[in-house]
Write a protein that holds these residues in place. Structure first.
Motif, mmCIF file in Angstrom:
data_model
loop_
_atom_site.group_PDB
_atom_site.id
_atom_site.type_symbol
_atom_site.label_atom_id
_atom_site.label_comp_id
_atom_site.label_asym_id
_atom_site.label_seq_id
_atom_site.Cartn_x
_atom_site.Cartn_y
_atom_site.Cartn_z
ATOM 1 N N ASP A 495 -1.482 0.371 -5.462
ATOM 2 C CA ASP A 495 -1.252 -1.066 -5.623
ATOM 3 C C ASP A 495 0.046 -1.264 -6.406
ATOM 4 O O ASP A 495 0.115 -0.956 -7.606
ATOM 5 C CB ASP A 495 -2.435 -1.696 -6.364
ATOM 6 C CG ASP A 495 -2.337 -3.215 -6.450
ATOM 7 O OD1 ASP A 495 -1.277 -3.766 -6.091
ATOM 8 O OD2 ASP A 495 -3.324 -3.843 -6.878
ATOM 9 N N LYS A 498 2.945 -6.236 -6.613
ATOM 10 C CA LYS A 498 3.852 -7.325 -6.247
ATOM 11 C C LYS A 498 3.908 -7.466 -4.732
ATOM 12 O O LYS A 498 3.794 -6.488 -3.989
ATOM 13 C CB LYS A 498 5.250 -7.089 -6.813
ATOM 14 C CG LYS A 498 5.866 -5.760 -6.420
ATOM 15 C CD LYS A 498 7.198 -5.544 -7.126
ATOM 16 C CE LYS A 498 7.787 -4.173 -6.766
ATOM 17 N NZ LYS A 498 9.071 -3.924 -7.467
ATOM 18 N N THR A 499 4.098 -8.689 -4.287
ATOM 19 C CA THR A 499 4.203 -8.973 -2.858
ATOM 20 C C THR A 499 5.388 -8.234 -2.255
ATOM 21 O O THR A 499 6.477 -8.187 -2.861
ATOM 22 C CB THR A 499 4.359 -10.487 -2.631
ATOM 23 O OG1 THR A 499 3.218 -11.154 -3.197
ATOM 24 C CG2 THR A 499 4.450 -10.806 -1.145
ATOM 25 N N ASP A 584 -0.301 -9.073 1.963
ATOM 26 C CA ASP A 584 0.907 -9.313 1.182
ATOM 27 C C ASP A 584 1.787 -8.065 1.074
ATOM 28 O O ASP A 584 2.785 -8.090 0.346
ATOM 29 C CB ASP A 584 0.537 -9.795 -0.226
ATOM 30 C CG ASP A 584 -0.175 -11.138 -0.204
ATOM 31 O OD1 ASP A 584 0.138 -11.953 0.687
ATOM 32 O OD2 ASP A 584 -1.059 -11.357 -1.063
ATOM 33 N N GLN A 586 1.227 -5.497 -0.548
ATOM 34 C CA GLN A 586 1.207 -5.110 -1.965
ATOM 35 C C GLN A 586 0.474 -3.789 -2.160
ATOM 36 O O GLN A 586 0.862 -2.983 -3.007
ATOM 37 C CB GLN A 586 0.518 -6.209 -2.786
ATOM 38 C CG GLN A 586 0.312 -5.868 -4.256
ATOM 39 C CD GLN A 586 -0.363 -6.976 -5.031
ATOM 40 O OE1 GLN A 586 -0.015 -8.142 -4.871
ATOM 41 N NE2 GLN A 586 -1.333 -6.627 -5.875
#
Length: 815
Positions: A495, A498-499, A584, A586
């Protein structure tokens, strides 16, 4: 427990016997009111051995796995492996296509079926990105077949997953739904716009797939495979759901096999003890009611059966019979003396009721220690097993006197005294008191050898090893693991926080490097067969958009180009990215294909994987998850469970022994013959290289609760006889002549009941039954020799006179 309290409890049991005898029909009605509502729940009892269900709700590892599954879908799959004479052959591929289509059409709860027939084939034509099935254009001649072979064997995405490296095996990968579907739900249900519904329906998602639904999948696939299997088309089923289903199927088969066999063994023992039909039927009836009431309670509170709770059958059978034996043996003895059944049952309960109560309490406490377990089925066993023990106690002291009142035994000599047994018990008493020092020395030597064996104990958890070597599920899984490298996965989630954090070239190159590193990890028999992630798809796209040239099978250097290529891939209609990244961009999923191995072998492997990803991606959150990683975490929970349950059961039972026997010193001494069988059986496990796993790890706490039973009966009678005779040898001889007979029979019954597990289908049950039966035998030897020897050494001489006072010794003399 003071002498006055003990006398009151014994008197209460005698009064209970008379009351039940006089109010037999009311008692039978009470028993029916309690048992019948539980018995009618039996058809709703389920079986569930899913890894996920091994965890308590709220466990961080379980929550992480659920989050992963909700985002990326399930990591479990069924592997259908085919070993034809030639994979790249038009005739074989046509048969493979037929098998593939039938699996798609007839298997319930399927999310996706993948094989060489429909594997992702990414290529470019002019400026167009095309993603289609690998065999969209069906081969018709040798040239087409050769072209197909070269493409497949050159593509790392296919090699090692859909086809073996030597091209002798090919697979169909069947991915279950993440959640169950409820077909035929009306699409317009709940809406009323004045327009008649068109009849269109969709699948409405329900809860997570249950063990039954996984079983339905495996059953359907197995049936389809049977229709297609042939000498030149051998088919093997593997994968986590297949192994779990095999365990789920073995559990009820074991129950239906072991219960009759255990019952038969117990019945034979009871017949040779009492030579009476009532002496066989009544204890077994009590056992059945106790067992089925316990199983009905499990169904009522939605606790499913598992490979752990299946041991309830043999356990409650032998425990329930042991209660009945002690009371009935005394009942028949008293009945033969004066012929009055009402008085005989009262005297039997007066003599043995307290001891049966004490043994039930200590057995229940030993089992109750499982409640603190971090493994859910073990914690559930800690709830239902003690309740089953209490059921056995209740039905014994209530139902047994009522049955003896309704169907009275003939008033004649019912107990056949065996002169050989008389001489044997007298000889045991003489030897144990005459050679006390030697016996205790031997016990110390045995304990030291056992402790040395305990040092060789190891932990292990491998569901495949629960099956015999030639079991189909085991041989198939091991074969597929050898040829393809793995049937399980370890999932790593990165992960970025952030997008669009995933589309950075440096990140993706590091991801590529980590996948290469993973495929080089080698922990002996734990080897990563294949590692795949987002970088695999991206390299396919980049190659396709650059004239399908292998030189461009690489990560682009430009961030915008990466974003464009991924957008083009999504535009083709393929949903493969949904299983790799979140919306996203992410989080990314990295899948490591691994073989089915001992969970203990994965501990260091997972630590190394976690350490590598933490160092490779320092500014991200790393989660190691998946059903296989979950299983490894569960294994660690088993170890902590063993430690906690052993400490709790030993501590509480020791305190109970002191309280129940009424003196600190005699209570502590009574634990010596109880600990010796436990130490010995753990030593045997160490010397025989029998590992501690989810079934054998329970033996200690169960054994503690069981072996203490005979000690309680011995000490309960010994104390009474010692107070009367004031002489240890006489007290021991009298104790063995009375309680010793019942202890011998109950031990034989217990051992026979446990040894019945030796014919089990599951090796885990075989080992459990063998070890528990041996523990009971060793406990009998300890109670026949070690316990009397201890009593003789400690209480055999008074400080002043060299021997204890004569008859009439008061309770306070034992300190």
């Amino acid at each position: 427990m003071t002498g006055l309290m003990r006398d009151r409890i014994e008197a209460w049991f005698a009064a209970l016997g008379r009351w039940v005898f006089d109010h037999r029909w009311i008692t039978l009605l009470v028993v029916a009111v309690i048992a019948v509502p539980l018995l009618i729940q039996l058809p709703t009892l389920t079986i569930d051995n899913r890894t996920e269900r091994m965890f308590l709700e709220g466990d961080p590892a379980l929550e992480a796995y659920r989050s992963f599954r909700d985002q990326f879908g399930t990591d479990e799959f069924i592997v259908v492996a085919v070993n034809p004479p030639q994979v790249f052959d038009v005739g074989f591929l046509e048969r493979l296509r037929a098998l593939h289509r039938e699996i798609e059409a007839e298997t319930p709860h399927v999310a996706e079926v993948t094989s060489l027939i429909n594997a992702r084939n990414t290529y470019g034509e002019a400026d167009t990105l095309i993603v289609e099935d690998l065999l969209e254009s069906w081969p018709t001649n040798e040239a087409d077949i050769e072209s197909l072979r070269q493409r497949v064997m050159a593509n790392p995405f296919y090699r090692g997953s859909l086809v073996s490296a030597d091209a002798t095996f090919t697979t169909i990968m069947i991915k279950p739904r993440t959640v169950a579907a409820q077909p035929d739900a009306d699409f317009l249900d709940g809406f009323d716009d004045g327009v008649e519904p068109s009849g269109t329906t969709i699948d409405v998602l329900g809860g997570q797939l249950t063990s039954l639904e996984f079983s339905e999948m495996v059953t359907a696939v197995r049936g389809i495979a049977e229709r297609h299997r042939a000498p030149d088309f051998p088919i093997y089923l593997a994968g986590g759901p297949v192994v779990t289903d095999a365990i789920n199927r073995a559990v009820p088969r074991d129950l239906t096999k072991l219960m009759p066999l255990s019952t038969l063994a117990v019945a034979v023992c009871l017949w040779f003890l009492f030579w009476r039909a009532s002496g066989v039927i009544y204890p077994l009836l009590i056992v059945w009611i106790s067992l089925f009431s316990t199983l009905g309670l499990m169904a009522l509170v939605h606790i499913p059966m598992s490979n752990i709770t299946t041991m309830l059958a043999s356990f409650l059978t032998v425990v329930g019979v042991a209660d009945s034996v002690h009371i009935m043996s005394m009942f028949y003895q008293r009945l033969s003396e004066h012929g009055d059944a009402r008085t005989a049952i009262a005297e039997a309960l007066h003599h043995s009721g307290l001891a049966v109560l004490m043994t039930s309490v200590t057995t229940a406490v030993g089992l109750l220690s499982f409640v603190v377990a971090d493994v859910r089925p073990i914690a559930e066993l800690g709830i239902v097993a003690p309740i089953g023990v209490i059921f056995a106690l209740f039905f014994t002291v209530m139902l047994l006197p009522a049955l003896l009142a309704v169907f009275p035994a003939p008033k004649r000599t019912l107990v056949r005294r065996s002169q050989r047994l008389d001489r044997f018990l007298a000889g045991v008493a003489r030897v144990s008191c005459t050679h006390s020092g030697k016996i205790l020395a031997v016990a110390v030597i045995v304990a030291l050898i056992a402790v040395a064996g305990m040092a060789r104990l190891r932990f292990s958890q491998n569901g495949l090893k629960w099956f015999k070597e030639h079991a189909t599920v085991r041989t198939a899984t091991e074969l597929v693991d050898r040829k393809l490298g793995g049937t399980l996965t370890v999932e790593v989630v990165v992960d970025t926080g952030k997008t669009d954090g995933l589309i950075e070239p440096d990140f993706l190159r590091q991801l590529e490097s980590s996948m290469t590193w993973a495929e080089g990890v080698d922990h002996g028999d734990v080897v990563v067969a294949k590692a795949t992630s987002l970088e695999t798809v991206l390299k396919e796209i980049n190659r396709a958009l650059h004239g399908n040239e292998e030189a461009h099978y690489a990560i682009p250097d430009d961030r915008n180009l990466i974003a464009q290529e991924l957008l083009l891939f999504e535009g083709t209609g393929s949903n493969d990215l949904e299983e790799l990244v979140d919306n996203d961009f992410q989080m990314v999923r990295c899948t490591l294909m691994v073989p089915f191995r001992d969970a203990f072998r994965y501990v260091d492997f997972l630590d190394e994987v976690a350490e590598h990803f933490a160092q490779a991606f320092p500014d991200t959150e790393i989660t190691i998850t998946g059903s296989n990683a979950l299983f490894v975490k569960m294994f660690n929970n088993v170890i902590t469970t063993m430690a906690k349950s052993y400490v709790i059961s030993l501590s509480v039972i020791t305190v109970l022994m002191v309280v129940l026997l009424g003196r600190l010193r005699i209570g502590l001494l009574s634990m010596v013959p109880n600990l010796l069988p436990l130490i010995a059986i753990l030593g045997i496990m160490g010397w025989m290289r029998i590992p501690l796993d989810m079934s054998t790890v329970l033996i200690g706490s169960i054994a503690i609760g069981l072996v203490v039973d005979d000690t309680i009966h011995f000490m309960h009678n010994f104390r009474r006889d010692f107070e009367y005779f004031g002489n240890v040898p006489q007290a021991v001889e009298r104790t063995l002549d009375t309680a010793g007979r019942a202890i011998l029979i109950t031990s034989i019954v217990l051992a026979a009941g446990f040894y019945a597990c030796l014919v089990s289908e599951l090796r885990s049950s075989i080992i459990y039954g063998g070890l528990m039966g041996t523990t009971v035998v060793m406990a009998l030897v300890a109670d026949y020799f070690v316990t009397p020897a201890l009593m003789n050494v400690v209480f055999g001489r008074s400080p002043a006179q060299g021997e204890m006072p004569g008859p009439g010794l008061q309770e306070g003399s034992i300190t």
